[in-house]
Design a protein around this motif. Structure first.
Motif, PDB file in Angstrom:
ATOM      1  N   ASP A  33      -5.184  -3.677  14.482  1.00 34.42           N
ATOM      2  CA  ASP A  33      -4.486  -2.513  13.942  1.00 34.42           C
ATOM      3  C   ASP A  33      -5.373  -1.298  14.188  1.00 34.42           C
ATOM      4  O   ASP A  33      -6.520  -1.447  14.635  1.00 34.42           O
ATOM      5  N   GLN A  61      -1.030  -0.936  10.645  1.00 33.06           N
ATOM      6  CA  GLN A  61      -1.855  -1.544   9.594  1.00 33.06           C
ATOM      7  C   GLN A  61      -0.934  -2.192   8.567  1.00 33.06           C
ATOM      8  O   GLN A  61       0.001  -1.553   8.077  1.00 33.06           O
ATOM      9  N   SER A  88      -7.179  -5.053   9.304  1.00 28.00           N
ATOM     10  CA  SER A  88      -7.763  -4.545   8.063  1.00 28.00           C
ATOM     11  C   SER A  88      -7.255  -5.311   6.842  1.00 28.00           C
ATOM     12  O   SER A  88      -7.918  -5.326   5.800  1.00 28.00           O
TER      13      SER A  88
END
Length: 92
Positions: A33, A61, A88
């Motif tokens: 991402d 994300q 993440s």
């Protein structure tokens, strides 16, 4: 795009060769991402030297850990011999 540092490239090589035992002829999907893109890029770059079919895919994300990936991402994950997710937040 910024060139990954030598330390990040060494860590990526260790992850693919020692931890994932990636072998020539396998297919590798590197999923990342925007927040983790430098890590994904390092993994993708190192894979070029390993004689594997490699794909780099960037997704938005994830909103939360454990979210389902978009359909195209899920299909790519299922098709790859080996997948590495530099994200993440985790996906299921």
């Amino acid at each position: 795009m910024t060139q990954p540092s030598p330390a990040l490239l060494d860590a990526a090589r260790n992850a693919l060769v020692s931890c994932m035992a990636l072998k020539p002829g396998e297919s590798l999907l590197v999923l990342t991402d925007p927040k983790c893109a430098p890590i994904g890029q390092a993994l993708y770059q190192v894979a070029a030297d390993l004689q594997v079919e490699r794909t780099l895919m960037e997704m938005p994300q994830p909103e939360r850990s454990g979210a389902e990936p978009p359909g195209a991402v899920a299909a790519a994950l299922a098709a790859a011999s080996v997948s590495v997710c530099a994200l993440s937040k985790s996906i299921t």
